[in-house]
Design an enzyme around this catalytic site. Structure first.
Site, PDB file in Angstrom:
ATOM      1  N   SER A   1      77.069 -40.164 -69.984  1.00  0.00           N
ATOM      2  CA  SER A   1      76.755 -38.781 -70.217  1.00  0.00           C
ATOM      3  C   SER A   1      76.864 -38.289 -68.520  1.00  0.00           C
ATOM      4  O   SER A   1      76.401 -39.015 -67.819  1.00  0.00           O
ATOM      5  CB  SER A   1      75.395 -38.618 -70.531  1.00  0.00           C
ATOM      6  OG  SER A   1      74.806 -37.368 -70.422  1.00  0.00           O
TER       7      SER A   1
ATOM      8  N   PRO B   1      90.250 -42.643 -75.216  1.00  0.00           N
ATOM      9  CA  PRO B   1      89.515 -41.757 -75.995  1.00  0.00           C
ATOM     10  C   PRO B   1      89.073 -42.579 -77.186  1.00  0.00           C
ATOM     11  O   PRO B   1      89.819 -43.626 -77.646  1.00  0.00           O
ATOM     12  CB  PRO B   1      90.997 -40.805 -76.572  1.00  0.00           C
ATOM     13  CG  PRO B   1      91.924 -40.694 -75.312  1.00  0.00           C
ATOM     14  CD  PRO B   1      91.716 -42.147 -74.653  1.00  0.00           C
TER      15      PRO B   1
ATOM     16  N   GLU C   1      71.499 -32.663 -77.428  1.00  0.00           N
ATOM     17  CA  GLU C   1      72.143 -31.565 -76.433  1.00  0.00           C
ATOM     18  C   GLU C   1      72.587 -30.447 -77.205  1.00  0.00           C
ATOM     19  O   GLU C   1      72.503 -29.379 -76.877  1.00  0.00           O
ATOM     20  CB  GLU C   1      73.629 -32.502 -75.866  1.00  0.00           C
ATOM     21  CG  GLU C   1      74.589 -31.484 -75.182  1.00  0.00           C
ATOM     22  CD  GLU C   1      75.864 -32.246 -74.957  1.00  0.00           C
ATOM     23  OE1 GLU C   1      76.644 -31.717 -75.655  1.00  0.00           O
ATOM     24  OE2 GLU C   1      75.787 -33.362 -74.312  1.00  0.00           O
TER      25      GLU C   1
ATOM     26  N   GLY D   1      79.824 -36.072 -67.753  1.00  0.00           N
ATOM     27  CA  GLY D   1      81.013 -35.444 -67.857  1.00  0.00           C
ATOM     28  C   GLY D   1      81.385 -35.338 -66.328  1.00  0.00           C
ATOM     29  O   GLY D   1      80.821 -35.796 -65.362  1.00  0.00           O
TER      30      GLY D   1
ATOM     31  N   LYS E   1      73.631 -42.966 -77.248  1.00  0.00           N
ATOM     32  CA  LYS E   1      74.469 -41.603 -76.767  1.00  0.00           C
ATOM     33  C   LYS E   1      74.606 -40.604 -77.716  1.00  0.00           C
ATOM     34  O   LYS E   1      74.838 -39.416 -77.712  1.00  0.00           O
ATOM     35  CB  LYS E   1      75.694 -42.109 -76.223  1.00  0.00           C
ATOM     36  CG  LYS E   1      76.742 -41.073 -75.568  1.00  0.00           C
ATOM     37  CD  LYS E   1      76.203 -40.126 -74.854  1.00  0.00           C
ATOM     38  CE  LYS E   1      77.074 -39.252 -73.982  1.00  0.00           C
ATOM     39  NZ  LYS E   1      78.035 -38.590 -74.758  1.00  0.00           N
TER      40      LYS E   1
ATOM     41  N   GLY F   1      87.572 -41.451 -66.350  1.00  0.00           N
ATOM     42  CA  GLY F   1      88.254 -43.052 -65.935  1.00  0.00           C
ATOM     43  C   GLY F   1      88.381 -42.730 -64.424  1.00  0.00           C
ATOM     44  O   GLY F   1      88.060 -43.692 -63.606  1.00  0.00           O
TER      45      GLY F   1
END
Length: 322
Positions: A139, A89, A197, A141, A190, A25
């Protein structure tokens, strides 16, 4: 139906509310501010809100306060709608935040869910929410703070078009995001991304395990670096392998063989079974991830360390007597 300027271009400056100021965020808020957008930010943690304020966002002390501070210019000239990005979350926290937002939302507002929500839940929320609801698979991170994210977005196309200037800022640029389709499609894409992944991480882990246990005394960082320069299997994950071996050593030091996570891979396999699509590599990678909690393998240890590389997830470590 997206709001545009007189010459057909998207407005360059927008107003955005960001709720949820964890690692991801904060990146959404920071990149939006850096691109010239006006950001109002709120988190249950006063410290996280203060951090966003230090980086140029306007702090709010509640969801209601955030909505009051959004003046309705979120969609550019002529728009009265609010634009709000949730980075909380997945699961109950999303529903709780939507419940707090409900009294403040109208049908010309747009809410983006940038977390890892299950696509079924995104479809339900889109139907239940007064505002236009965009499910945004994210995606990259925390390691993508500078480069930007890859964004896979589902929901009403007009709502997506309205927020293109913000998506340009948060993603790597115009090529880093796209409208996938109807509600749920962003989180669906996703979900499958995460299954792929899992399989890629497992393949790298098994390859390096064979090299480690094989005939030669090899420097794993050297192998990864060489592969990353022109080899068919070069990738960002392989760059993270190189980083892991450089920082932990060829034997990965005290990195444990416990690989956390697994929910999105499980969803991928469940969906594959429902659609009768064979995904043996993804299934096996998921099984190996769960198996890592029962026995020790080098491939599991590398996967454990790779999750830190792309997501800054905590690295489980072995105790000195193991």
């Amino acid at each position: 139906m997206g709001t545009t300027t007189a010459d057909g271009r998207h407005p360059s400056r927008m107003e955005l509310g960001v709720i949820g100021l964890g690692r991801m965020g904060q990146i959404v808020a920071n990149r939006s501010v850096e691109a010239g957008h006006d950001v109002v930010a709120f988190d249950l943690s006063a410290e996280a809100t203060a951090t966003a304020a230090e980086n140029g966002a306007e702090p709010a002390d509640s969801v209601a306060d955030l909505c009051d501070r959004l003046d309705g210019s979120g969609g550019g000239e002529g728009s009265d709608g609010k634009r709000i990005w949730l980075m909380v979350p997945a699961g109950d926290a999303v529903d709780a935040t939507l419940a707090d937002l409900e009294p403040h939302l109208a049908d010309d507002d747009v809410v983006v869910d940038g977390g890892n929500s299950r696509f079924h839940e995104s479809v339900r929320r889109a139907e239940e929410t007064d505002a236009a609801y965009l499910d945004c698979g994210t995606s990259g991170g925390p390691a993508s703070a500078e480069e930007g994210f890859s964004l896979m977005i589902g929901g009403p196309e007009w709502a997506y078009e309205t927020l293109v200037p913000v998506f340009d800022a948060v993603a790597t640029g115009p090529d880093g995001h796209d409208h996938m389709g109807a509600s749920g499609s962003g989180h669906y894409v996703k979900m499958v991304h995460n299954g792929v992944e899992y399989a890629l991480m497992q393949a790298y882990g098994e390859g390096f395990e064979l090299l480690t246990e094989g005939r030669y005394d090899l420097d794993m960082e050297s192998v990864a670096r060489t592969w990353n320069n022109g080899a068919v299997i070069r990738s960002w994950l392989l760059e993270l392998c190189e980083e892991a071996f450089r920082e932990e050593g060829s034997d990965l030091g005290d990195v444990a063989d416990h690989v956390a996570g697994g929910s999105t891979g499980t969803w991928t396999v469940e969906e594959a079974l429902e659609q009768e699509v064979p995904v043996p590599l993804i299934y096996q990678a998921l099984a190996e991830r769960y198996d890592s909690r029962n026995e020790g393998r080098f491939s599991h240890r590398l996967a454990n360390r790779l999750r830190y590389g792309f997501g800054r997830h905590e690295v489980a470590r072995r105790s000195p007597d193991e």
